[in-house]
Design a protein around this motif. Structure first.
Motif, PDB file in Angstrom:
ATOM      1  N   LYS A  17      39.952  42.707  44.677  1.00  0.00           N
ATOM      2  CA  LYS A  17      40.207  42.970  43.270  1.00  0.00           C
ATOM      3  C   LYS A  17      41.536  43.709  43.115  1.00  0.00           C
ATOM      4  CE  LYS A  17      35.353  42.885  41.926  1.00  0.00           C
ATOM      5  NZ  LYS A  17      34.254  43.576  41.209  1.00  0.00           N
ATOM      6  N   LEU A  18      41.977  43.851  41.884  1.00  0.00           N
ATOM      7  CA  LEU A  18      43.318  44.375  41.643  1.00  0.00           C
ATOM      8  C   LEU A  18      43.454  45.843  42.027  1.00  0.00           C
ATOM      9  CD1 LEU A  18      46.103  43.591  40.581  1.00  0.00           C
ATOM     10  CD2 LEU A  18      45.340  44.195  38.268  1.00  0.00           C
ATOM     11  N   PHE A  19      42.429  46.647  41.720  1.00  0.00           N
ATOM     12  CA  PHE A  19      42.534  48.093  41.970  1.00  0.00           C
ATOM     13  C   PHE A  19      41.362  48.645  42.779  1.00  0.00           C
ATOM     14  CE2 PHE A  19      45.090  47.500  38.088  1.00  0.00           C
ATOM     15  CZ  PHE A  19      46.294  47.993  38.568  1.00  0.00           C
ATOM     16  N   SER A  20      40.631  47.778  43.464  1.00  0.00           N
ATOM     17  CA  SER A  20      39.583  48.243  44.370  1.00  0.00           C
ATOM     18  C   SER A  20      39.474  47.257  45.524  1.00  0.00           C
ATOM     19  CB  SER A  20      38.235  48.366  43.650  1.00  0.00           C
ATOM     20  OG  SER A  20      37.620  47.101  43.505  1.00  0.00           O
ATOM     21  N   SER A  21      38.851  47.710  46.608  1.00  0.00           N
ATOM     22  CA  SER A  21      38.733  46.857  47.797  1.00  0.00           C
ATOM     23  C   SER A  21      37.530  45.928  47.729  1.00  0.00           C
ATOM     24  CB  SER A  21      38.638  47.729  49.053  1.00  0.00           C
ATOM     25  OG  SER A  21      37.503  48.583  48.970  1.00  0.00           O
ATOM     26  N   ALA A  22      36.806  45.901  46.601  1.00  0.00           N
ATOM     27  CA  ALA A  22      35.661  45.008  46.462  1.00  0.00           C
ATOM     28  C   ALA A  22      36.110  43.551  46.575  1.00  0.00           C
ATOM     29  CB  ALA A  22      34.969  45.242  45.120  1.00  0.00           C
ATOM     30  N   VAL A  23      35.241  42.724  47.128  1.00  0.00           N
ATOM     31  CA  VAL A  23      35.554  41.311  47.342  1.00  0.00           C
ATOM     32  C   VAL A  23      35.501  40.561  46.020  1.00  0.00           C
ATOM     33  CG1 VAL A  23      34.767  39.203  48.489  1.00  0.00           C
ATOM     34  CG2 VAL A  23      34.669  41.397  49.687  1.00  0.00           C
TER      35      VAL A  23
END
Length: 624
Positions: free
Chosen positions: A121-127
């Motif tokens: 994601k743009l501002f987190s490491s979530a897939v």
């Protein structure tokens, strides 16, 4: 402005309760349509979520005052006359006849939101995930949990830069992120992070050509200027349920988007639709966006205004915005509908309100959603938690040099080097989100290798056009004609250039025998259906031809001549046209060839040989 406590914020985020004190109460003028429907997190098998968010907004949006749908007699009469004329000629008025309205000029600008091909994601490491269980890929920052901070994911920048370079944009070395404020249940933080003031790319353009399918009124080409391309977050996915309930899937929150904003350079509905299709084609070609409009990976907002013709100094009319168009067809349909609505309103002496409107697939009219928001409504402000984005020239140069072949260049190659028509070349590139063209190249390579052992290598263009015809048209007929009760439906292609129902090696074998005139076209089509239905088992095409004795045993020259003579009997009137003519009567020749095909054994006649024999015999009449 009083500072909100953590308790107030948690009540708002988790229970949807707004504090009666402070700035939340004072900010009563919202900028998005409000709803009394409830919303809840979509259930997930991996992440239990018991919270339900109810009644985030209790104040419904102000209903628009309905205005009578009155068209002046001259405009309505003109539409009726056009409809009567079309009916008189036995056909309905088509879209190509509906690109202009006499006395009026249409102006269109487009904003396209495209999901980037990025693993994070743009501002987190979530897939980034679109097929997994709801709410199974959600970081704390994605749902605006207090204390969480944005961390820009560098890998999201690569597809964004490829997209901007394909649009001929100037990459900005320094860009910044801003907050765009609005309250809605799919935006947990109450604002969207975007690049309103300093985007990472500006001043681009693309050229639409006649072969792309633009309106005839635009001539050979139209240049559409790209004002800017900006990075921003996507919102949650709303899943409508029975009753008055909405579920929320936060897997999509924070997925990186680019927003492509054009100048108002388009003046015909067809051209605007072609622009959206070409943008989708470009983004797919450079691997920036792998999901098309139908899959929800690309959405278009269209700004429409009209003004009277005649005075070039007349300012552009008030624009309305049609939100979230999800197919290329709906872009053209919605623009035509909104253009005609605005003209009716102005002809009746009314005014056009600046507003946001909606469109549903299959509709005939746009519908009002809300008043048009502006910069003040969104309260744009620089995001204090995100540092400026610096882009090195070395990265830009590397991506520019390694950029994939763009569609226009590939189209030129397919037409000039491969011998395809412009229409077939465009179909190959656009079908199956770019996978069909890879299948074409794969079949062509296998077929070319099969000719390597031949003493006389065939002309490349001659068999390239054969492959193109079969990959586009004959494969297409498998799903449009009745192929039998075992037909598997739509063809599925992989991005590597393979077809699940008709493997490339089987089609290449079939076309090898057809090109060498070892089987007839009729037999080739029957074999293709057998491959498609899975009736050949583990056998290859050559083995199936052997097992069923389908090889082509062509007639001898004398047998062709005998059938030609029989076909010419009783056709004295037609034959006289071959004695004296200013222009060779090709149609009459093909009539005689068709008669030959009916008289002789179809499985042993080659149409091109039959035409050659008949042409020789009618030419002999001229000089006898």
């Amino acid at each position: 402005m009083p500072q909100q406590t953590v308790t107030d914020l948690s009540r708002y985020l988790l229970a949807g309760r707004i504090s009666p004190h402070g700035c939340l109460k004072l900010r009563c003028a919202v900028t998005r349509p409000l709803s009394t429907r409830s919303a809840s997190l979509a259930p997930s098998t991996t992440t239990p979520t018991a919270h339900r968010v109810r009644h985030l907004h209790d104040a419904p949006h102000a209903a628009a005052t309905p205005k009578p749908d009155i068209a002046p007699l001259n405009f309505r009469k003109k539409l009726k006359d056009e409809a009567k004329l079309a009916k008189k000629h036995g056909k309905k008025k088509n879209k190509s006849d509906n690109q202009t309205v006499q006395g009026w000029e249409l102006t269109v600008g487009i904003e396209i939101h495209a999901q980037l091909n990025s693993p994070r994601k743009l501002f987190s490491s979530a897939v980034t995930s679109f097929n997994d269980d709801p709410n199974s890929h959600v970081a704390l920052f994605d749902v605006a949990m207090p204390g969480s901070q944005p961390r820009f994911q560098k890998e999201t920048l690569i597809p964004a830069l490829r997209a901007a370079l394909s649009l001929n944009c100037e990459i900005q070395q320094l860009s910044r992120f801003d907050r765009k404020h609005y309250f809605w249940w799919d935006q947990p933080s109450g604002y969207q992070i975007t690049q309103y003031y300093q985007p990472f790319a500006k001043n681009g353009h693309i050229t639409l050509l006649a072969r792309d399918g633009i309106a005839a009124e635009d001539g050979e080409s139209v240049k559409v200027s790209i004002k800017q391309v900006q990075l921003e977050q996507d919102t949650a996915k709303t899943l409508a349920q029975l009753g008055n309930t909405q579920w929320l899937d936060f897997n999509r929150v924070g997925v990186p988007l680019i927003e492509i904003i054009t100048e108002p350079d388009m003046h015909h509905p067809r051209t605007a639709a072609v622009f959206v299709r070409k943008i989708q084609l470009l983004l797919n070609a450079v691997d920036a966006c792998v999901l098309g409009m139908e899959a929800g990976g690309l959405r278009a907002d269209v700004n429409v205004s009209v003004r009277r013709n005649g005075d070039p100094n007349t300012p552009l009319g008030t624009r309305t915005e049609i939100k979230n168009l999800s197919t290329v067809k709906s872009v053209e349909d919605a623009i035509i509908s909104e253009r005609d609505r605005q003209i009716r309103e102005l002809e009746a002496g009314g005014v056009i309100a600046g507003e946001t409107r909606g469109w549903a697939v299959g509709s005939t009219e746009t519908r009002r959603l809300r008043g048009k928001e502006g910069e003040v409504d969104y309260r744009y402000m620089p995001d204090p938690d995100i540092e400026p984005l610096l882009i090195g020239n070395d990265l830009v140069q590397h991506l520019r040099e390694s950029l994939a072949v763009l569609p226009d260049k590939e189209l030129d190659s397919l037409v000039i080097d491969y011998g395809l028509t412009a229409k077939d070349a465009l179909s190959l590139i656009t079908l199956d989100n770019g996978a069909r063209i890879q299948y074409f190249y794969r079949v062509l390579d296998i077929l070319g290798e099969s000719f390597q052992s031949s003493s006389a290598k065939p002309d490349f263009k001659s068999y390239a056009t054969l492959v193109g015809n079969w990959v586009i048209h004959e494969l297409g007929r498998l799903t449009t004609y009745k192929a039998g009760p075992l037909a598997s439906g739509e063809l599925t292609f992989s991005q590597e250039g393979e077809c699940a129902q008709v493997p490339a090696v089987h089609l290449a074998q079939l076309l090898h025998h057809l090109y060498q005139k070892q089987i007839t076209g009729k037999v080739a089509k029957e074999l293709l259906v057998a491959v498609y239905l899975g009736e050949m088992g583990d056998s290859d095409v050559s083995s199936a031809i052997d097992a069923n004795d389908l090889w082509f045993h062509e007639l001898s020259q004398n047998e062709y001549v005998a059938i030609a003579e029989e076909a010419m009997q009783g056709e004295d009137k037609i034959l006289q046209e071959f004695v004296r003519y200013d222009k060779f009567p090709q149609g009459k020749l093909m009539f005689l060839v068709g008669k030959m095909m009916r008289l002789g054994p179809t499985e042993r006649i080659d149409p091109s040989t039959a035409e050659s024999v008949m042409r020789g015999m009618v030419d002999a009449l001229r000089f006898s």
